[in-house]
Enzyme design. Structure first.
Site, PDB file in Angstrom:
ATOM      1  N   THR A  38       0.857  -1.191   0.000  1.00 53.22           N
ATOM      2  CA  THR A  38       0.000   0.000   0.000  1.00 53.22           C
ATOM      3  C   THR A  38       0.886   1.231   0.000  1.00 53.22           C
ATOM      4  OG1 THR A  38      -0.103  -0.028   2.402  1.00 53.22           O
ATOM      5  CG2 THR A  38      -1.868  -1.160   1.232  1.00 53.22           C
ATOM      6  N   GLU A  60      -5.583  -2.845  -2.196  1.00 53.18           N
ATOM      7  CA  GLU A  60      -6.170  -4.069  -1.650  1.00 53.18           C
ATOM      8  C   GLU A  60      -7.258  -4.645  -2.549  1.00 53.18           C
ATOM      9  OE1 GLU A  60      -5.613  -1.238  -0.086  1.00 53.18           O
ATOM     10  OE2 GLU A  60      -4.980  -1.525   2.001  1.00 53.18           O
ATOM     11  N   LYS A  84     -14.663  15.468  12.641  1.00 50.97           N
ATOM     12  CA  LYS A  84     -15.788  15.222  13.543  1.00 50.97           C
ATOM     13  C   LYS A  84     -16.111  16.507  14.302  1.00 50.97           C
ATOM     14  CE  LYS A  84     -14.324  10.711  13.039  1.00 50.97           C
ATOM     15  NZ  LYS A  84     -12.965  10.277  12.682  1.00 50.97           N
ATOM     16  N   TRP A 119     -20.273  14.731  10.953  1.00 52.88           N
ATOM     17  CA  TRP A 119     -19.089  14.573  10.129  1.00 52.88           C
ATOM     18  C   TRP A 119     -19.039  15.597   9.000  1.00 52.88           C
ATOM     19  CZ3 TRP A 119     -18.108   8.616   9.090  1.00 52.88           C
ATOM     20  CH2 TRP A 119     -17.821   8.006  10.325  1.00 52.88           C
TER      21      TRP A 119
END
Ligand SMILES: Nc1ncnc2c1ncn2[C@@H]1O[C@H](COP(=O)(O)OP(=O)(O)OP(=O)(O)O)[C@@H](O)[C@H]1O
Ligand SMILES: Nc1ncnc2c1ncn2[C@@H]1O[C@H](COP(=O)(O)OP(=O)(O)OP(=O)(O)O)[C@@H](O)[C@H]1O
Ligand SMILES: [Mg+2]
Ligand SMILES: [Mg+2]
Lengths: 542, 542
Positions: A185, A330, A439, A444
């Site tokens: 990654t 992934e 947050k 959000w």
């Protein structure tokens, strides 16, 4: 009872054999580090890949061994991909833009035994070689004439290695679940972890990538992936192009807009793929020169959210259709594709654009759902958002060597680390990374949406939004901006521009101007670094 | 070492789940035996398929059990396909055009436990029921209102069966190699043998069928398969349409040109598939009525060789692109597709047409080679011809219950029974079936090419060529012809027409006029019957 059909394992070398036999003369065009443009074809790539495989066996490599590459998009890199997988090895593509420490870490972690690398990286490899614990052979991807006169390394010359083989080599039959490739990654959110692709996952992914609603490849397509072969399978284009017999155009070490543009025009490229930053410079280049895009008909853009104005510019100014792709290392990497469905086609221009700004619909082979913090599935109403979970035959089961432990939940779902909505037409929309979402008072705020809005503001070249501690709201958004050269845009200009374009309570509490923003090896904003830098920043509202 | 990707078996029910979730409202349109056109969609098809599965479990059916259908292309048949496979059963599609004896033979051979059938076949089923040894339940694919008042059978009503289920049913997880469908060969050359498709072969085939150079499906496509769902997976369209989210249009029991034509126009069909005989009547219908084909852009034609004039008429008169498909029951069924590659596109119109008359290039997943009588591979030069052998994950390994014994050679190749050439662009051209080819003085004459040439002759509706015994040459060609209504074409006319169009020594030794030609259940010339009829025919040259 089993069905009566043949056992024919899905192996990566079948792709290149298919292309060599059925599309032998279809070109593979490649810019090179040495300079000249090289024109080869699927048959030659196959024949030379076989020699690479043969050479590796000669060097003592065995099925399952990891063989690393540190290389641009070139025909030699392509030969290595197929040659390594074809002898049963694992093609470990290393991202040369990673920090030296990261490269050393992943090469040692992967226990790579051979390293193929481009001339561009001789210095780099010489520097890190003493720390590379497992590499036995260093192969420079060039011919004798371009070999350095001296080196601290015992270098093998790729062209000599290939020339020494007779090519009488049978691809190695392995289990279709055997590993074929390895990619770490990109380290946007943490230490790189290895994703071990199997032959099966790569072949199935290539089928899916070729579909009309994904890349829509055929033997008539001329495709140029700017997605690098050193990361996430170059979005599978080198596999899917072989599966379909498309002409493949590779830009070598070049990433500058003028060179890419010339290649698109000269080679009649009709489809190309890249991350948004590449297209930003391309659009600027076109604006400056007034040039057109030749036969280009379609672009696929992914890796980061695609700004609305980019879609507009491509479609309105250049007649080039844009489809957004969402994926991750992934996921091999493709998860969704944003080609328009009939309901979207029937919409007015603005609503259609809204749909195109979403990341797209799941490809067959990718199951998706969004869940709340308790793991309960959320509705597909385009409003509710939550953690995006995925499943499928080209989704990771576990990282290489078990890093990160068990990464699937009890029902086999993988948490993407992204937060998203899903609408009634099944378009997925990335709200943010779960680590980047702000947050504020229990609600959000999407840093991505704020960034996408901000880059539309005249005078702004690039923008990043992070959450900064706030005594009352927990976190509030801070907008960090890079001005265009010579621009003098101010905080008030920016906030005035944003007003009406975003929810009022999303308005950044402050705007900071910087000379440049930190990026990862794959060209994404490096928010971890940004958060470190502004850790103690005191908002004027605090 | 195995790769790090998820285990996600390729199961047929994943296709319908994907469509139901991602393309829920995309229509499935169906003409019905009862009369009305029914409009449903992918979500409803999935929901009702689940109830079919649930009902079957309620009837005591277990994974691996064969469940038969005797039905047209309708939404209910589609529900049965997915419902049967989804509970782990084997969807055995029976061709209602087979002779009664053949139907009885294959139903008993398959040991079918349940039979779903359309209203059209009540009489047929009542007649043969006493000889069907294993069928426990007869389900009529209709609602209560259309159930016959009395029947010699104890009939279940499909709609009642479905309505009785609550749909709370989890698709059954089976091995991807488990059987999902069963189809018997059409008996053109001998006794029908069963091909047992696996979940894996059907899903992989659906991926391949969806590709641009095969059917080119997408969520925007409106596809109507005239290929019947009772034979060879309807060329995989019901699977591939679900995989891509295409709109699916089904013609129910209708096969007449006016009805099919109206459906194409009314439903905006842009792609459709059928055997040449269907298109022959369609072209005649269009000629007569002067009508156009609505939004139709492409047709795929296969099952028998496509006459040149058919391609010309579609492309020149109607602007509809033709691509030829070659396949067989044993190949699920697709082997090759004749979409043009860039080299063909660059040709002049006649050469391009020549290429389109070939059967096409191998799809990824089909390996092909031609061999001589000793099994030695022949060159791909467009001239050498020999037995066509194939390999791949959707090619048969052995017939159901081992009928016919070992059908692969030592290297795993399956002999198609066809004789073909392969050219440098990898286009395969069927010369003939190995059983139909005419052996004249040690050389081969293609019956197919003679037939295709003959149907171009004015006044000829249909033509067949068989080999007839000849004292000097072993066999010589006999041309058997059906005149168009009111036509009075003679033997001399025909031979004059053929002169110059075929090699002189291929000229038929005689021409015989008949009222009709024998056909198989899939609409192909039944040459075994023709050979029987002309077994003692004495050629004028003999
Ligand atoms: N079209 C897109 N729109 C928004 N975000 C995207 C898009 N495509 C990819 N991404 C982002 O990129 C991520 C995948 O990127 P990649 O696998 O290259 O590594 P990374 O997630 O950036 O790095 P690391 O996992 O090491 O932190 C996705 O999880 C998503 O956050
Ligand atoms: N495009 C085409 N051109 C010429 N022939 C074709 C084409 N497509 C299919 N065929 C012929 O059809 C055959 C496959 O047909 P199918 O599997 O339906 O049963 P069949 O071969 O006719 O019957 P059986 O095997 O029972 O004798 C091929 O082997 C080939 O001979
Ligand atoms: Mg990531
Ligand atoms: Mg056959």
């Amino acid at each position: 009872m089993l069905g009566g059909m043949q056992d024919w394992p899905l192996l990566v070398w079948r792709l290149i054999d298919h292309a060599a036999l059925n599309h032998p003369n279809r070109e593979v065009i490649s810019l090179t580090v040495e300079g000249p443009k090289v024109c080869t074809n699927w048959r030659e790539v196959r024949d030379r890949a076989r020699k690479v495989a043969q050479a590796l066996v000669g060097l003592g490599m065995k099925p399952g061994d990891r063989i690393a590459t540190l290389a641009w998009n070139t025909y030699r890199h392509l030969e290595c991909w197929y040659g390594i997988s074809g002898m049963g090895g694992v093609a470990h593509t290393i991202n040369p833009r990673l920090f030296e420490d990261q490269i050393v870490y992943i090469a040692n972690h992967a226990e790579d035994r051979v390293l193929f690398f481009d001339l561009s990286f001789v210095k780099l490899v010489e520097t890190i070689a003493p720390r590379l614990k497992t590499i036995e052979k260093f192969v420079l991807l060039t011919d004798r004439a371009h070999m350095p006169e001296s080196s601290s390394l015992d270098l093998l010359c790729y062209e000599e290695l290939v020339a020494a083989q007779d090519g009488k080599f049978d691809w190695v039959d392995v289990d279709e679940h055997a590993p074929s490739g390895l990619c770490y990654t990109s380290g946007t959110t943490g230490h790189p972890k290895g994703v071990l692709y199997s032959h099966r996952s790569n072949v199935l992914h290539a089928f899916a990538a070729s579909l009309n609603d994904v890349f829509g490849l055929s033997a008539q397509t001329v495709v140029m992936p700017f997605s690098p072969m050193y990361h996430a399978n170059a979005w599978s284009v080198p596999y899917a192009a072989a599966l379909t017999g498309a002409k493949l155009v590779l830009a070598g070490p070049h990433t500058d807009a003028p060179t890419l543009h010339k290649l698109i025009v000269d080679e009649d490229v009709d489809f190309t793929l890249a991350v948004p930053t590449v297209w930003l410079s391309m659009l600027q280049h076109l604006e400056k020169t007034g040039e057109h895009l030749g036969k280009l008909k379609r672009v696929a853009i992914g890796g980061s959210a695609v700004p609305r104005m980019m879609i507009e510019r491509f479609q309105n100014d250049h007649g080039v259709a844009v489809s957004q792709i969402w994926g991750m290392t992934e996921l091999s990497p493709i998860g969704t594709s944003g080609t328009p469905c009939p309901d979207v086609l029937a919409m007015g221009p603005e609503a259609k654009l809204d749909a195109q700004c979403k990341q797209g619909r799941a490809v067959f082979g990718v199951e998706m759902k969004i869940v709340d913090d308790n793991g309960a599935e959320l509705p597909r109403d385009g409003v509710a958002f939550g953690r995006l979970l995925v499943k499928g035959p080209w989704t990771v089961e576990q990282y290489f060597k078990g890093d990160g432990g068990q990464v699937l939940d009890a029902d086999g779902w993988f948490d993407t680390g992204d937060v998203a909505t899903l609408d009634a037409l099944s378009y997925m929309h990335i709200v943010d990374r779960s680590k980047d979402v702000i947050k504020s008072g229990g609600e959000w705020i999407s840093s991505i949406e704020l960034e996408n809005a901000a880059v539309g503001c005249p005078g702004i070249a690039e923008a990043a939004v992070i959450g900064v501690a706030h005594p009352k709201w927990d976190e509030r958004p801070l907008l960090v901006v890079v001005r265009k050269p010579d621009a003098s845009v101010t905080k008030d200009d920016v906030l005035a521009y944003l007003s009406g374009k975003i929810a009022k309570w999303w308005t950044p509490d402050d705007v900071v101007f910087v000379d440049e923003l930190p990026h990862t090896a794959t060209g994404k904003l490096l928010k971890t670094a940004l958060r470190d830098r502004f850790r103690d920043y005191r908002l004027p509202t605090a």
